[in-house]
Design a protein around this motif. Structure first.
Motif, PDB file in Angstrom:
ATOM      1  N   UNK A  67       3.686  11.720  -8.352  1.00 48.00           N
ATOM      2  CA  UNK A  67       4.155  12.279  -9.624  1.00 48.00           C
ATOM      3  C   UNK A  67       5.318  13.253  -9.459  1.00 48.00           C
ATOM      4  N   UNK A  68       6.403  12.787  -8.896  1.00 45.02           N
ATOM      5  CA  UNK A  68       7.583  13.628  -8.712  1.00 45.02           C
ATOM      6  C   UNK A  68       8.149  14.116 -10.040  1.00 45.02           C
ATOM      7  N   UNK A  69       8.085  13.285 -11.072  1.00 39.85           N
ATOM      8  CA  UNK A  69       8.674  13.649 -12.355  1.00 39.85           C
ATOM      9  C   UNK A  69       7.955  14.820 -13.031  1.00 39.85           C
ATOM     10  N   UNK A  70       6.754  15.128 -12.615  1.00 41.78           N
ATOM     11  CA  UNK A  70       6.017  16.261 -13.182  1.00 41.78           C
ATOM     12  C   UNK A  70       6.250  17.556 -12.414  1.00 41.78           C
ATOM     13  N   UNK A  71       7.055  17.512 -11.380  1.00 40.63           N
ATOM     14  CA  UNK A  71       7.252  18.685 -10.539  1.00 40.63           C
ATOM     15  C   UNK A  71       8.722  19.121 -10.544  1.00 40.63           C
ATOM     16  N   UNK A  72       9.316  19.188 -11.737  1.00 43.72           N
ATOM     17  CA  UNK A  72      10.745  19.514 -11.832  1.00 43.72           C
ATOM     18  C   UNK A  72      11.036  20.967 -11.516  1.00 43.72           C
ATOM     19  N   UNK A  73      10.034  21.834 -11.578  1.00 41.91           N
ATOM     20  CA  UNK A  73      10.255  23.247 -11.295  1.00 41.91           C
ATOM     21  C   UNK A  73      10.441  23.507  -9.797  1.00 41.91           C
ATOM     22  N   UNK A  74      10.097  22.552  -8.973  1.00 46.52           N
ATOM     23  CA  UNK A  74      10.220  22.706  -7.524  1.00 46.52           C
ATOM     24  C   UNK A  74      11.505  22.062  -7.047  1.00 46.52           C
ATOM     25  N   UNK A  75      12.092  22.615  -6.011  1.00 44.40           N
ATOM     26  CA  UNK A  75      13.315  22.067  -5.451  1.00 44.40           C
ATOM     27  C   UNK A  75      13.048  20.823  -4.629  1.00 44.40           C
ATOM     28  N   UNK A  76      14.106  20.070  -4.398  1.00 42.19           N
ATOM     29  CA  UNK A  76      13.971  18.824  -3.635  1.00 42.19           C
ATOM     30  C   UNK A  76      13.518  19.098  -2.198  1.00 42.19           C
ATOM     31  N   UNK A  77      14.001  20.186  -1.613  1.00 42.90           N
ATOM     32  CA  UNK A  77      13.607  20.537  -0.246  1.00 42.90           C
ATOM     33  C   UNK A  77      12.127  20.892  -0.187  1.00 42.90           C
ATOM     34  N   UNK A  78      11.656  21.614  -1.184  1.00 42.29           N
ATOM     35  CA  UNK A  78      10.237  21.981  -1.237  1.00 42.29           C
ATOM     36  C   UNK A  78       9.359  20.741  -1.401  1.00 42.29           C
TER      37      UNK A  78
ATOM     38  N   UNK B 234       0.829  -1.210   0.000  1.00 44.17           N
ATOM     39  CA  UNK B 234       0.000   0.000   0.000  1.00 44.17           C
ATOM     40  C   UNK B 234       0.861   1.256   0.000  1.00 44.17           C
ATOM     41  N   UNK B 235       1.899   1.279   0.827  1.00 45.45           N
ATOM     42  CA  UNK B 235       2.788   2.435   0.882  1.00 45.45           C
ATOM     43  C   UNK B 235       3.521   2.604  -0.445  1.00 45.45           C
ATOM     44  N   UNK B 236       4.032   1.506  -1.004  1.00 51.54           N
ATOM     45  CA  UNK B 236       4.731   1.593  -2.282  1.00 51.54           C
ATOM     46  C   UNK B 236       3.801   2.013  -3.412  1.00 51.54           C
ATOM     47  N   UNK B 237       2.540   1.741  -3.292  1.00 45.78           N
ATOM     48  CA  UNK B 237       1.576   2.167  -4.294  1.00 45.78           C
ATOM     49  C   UNK B 237       1.254   3.648  -4.214  1.00 45.78           C
ATOM     50  N   UNK B 238       1.434   4.239  -3.051  1.00 49.09           N
ATOM     51  CA  UNK B 238       1.156   5.658  -2.868  1.00 49.09           C
ATOM     52  C   UNK B 238       2.242   6.543  -3.479  1.00 49.09           C
ATOM     53  N   UNK B 239       3.469   6.099  -3.452  1.00 50.15           N
ATOM     54  CA  UNK B 239       4.579   6.944  -3.908  1.00 50.15           C
ATOM     55  C   UNK B 239       4.496   7.317  -5.389  1.00 50.15           C
ATOM     56  N   UNK B 240       4.172   6.403  -6.304  1.00 47.04           N
ATOM     57  CA  UNK B 240       4.055   6.823  -7.704  1.00 47.04           C
ATOM     58  C   UNK B 240       2.909   7.816  -7.946  1.00 47.04           C
ATOM     59  N   UNK B 241       1.913   7.802  -7.098  1.00 46.35           N
ATOM     60  CA  UNK B 241       0.786   8.723  -7.255  1.00 46.35           C
ATOM     61  C   UNK B 241       1.200  10.178  -7.013  1.00 46.35           C
TER      62      UNK B 241
END
Length: 50
Positions: A17-28, A8-15
């Motif tokens: 969508x980190x790859x669509x948020x490249x304009x934001x910094x890693x800390x943000x 369940x936890x591993x299924x939540x992480x792809x949701x």
């Protein structure tokens, strides 16, 4: 933690969508998206697995 919980936890992480948020910094990303999720999982599963 049981296997069902891990799946369940591993299924939540792809949701998130980190790859669509490249304009934001890693800390943000960590502060706004990851920390609340991780804090909730620790609170929930930490109480169950004791």
């Amino acid at each position: 933690m049981i296997r069902k919980s891990k799946v369940r936890i591993n299924g939540e992480l792809p949701k998130l969508d980190f790859h669509n948020k490249i304009q934001r910094g890693i800390q943000d990303l960590a502060n706004t998206m990851l920390n609340p999720k991780i804090r909730g999982w620790v609170n929930y599963y930490g109480k169950i697995s004791r």
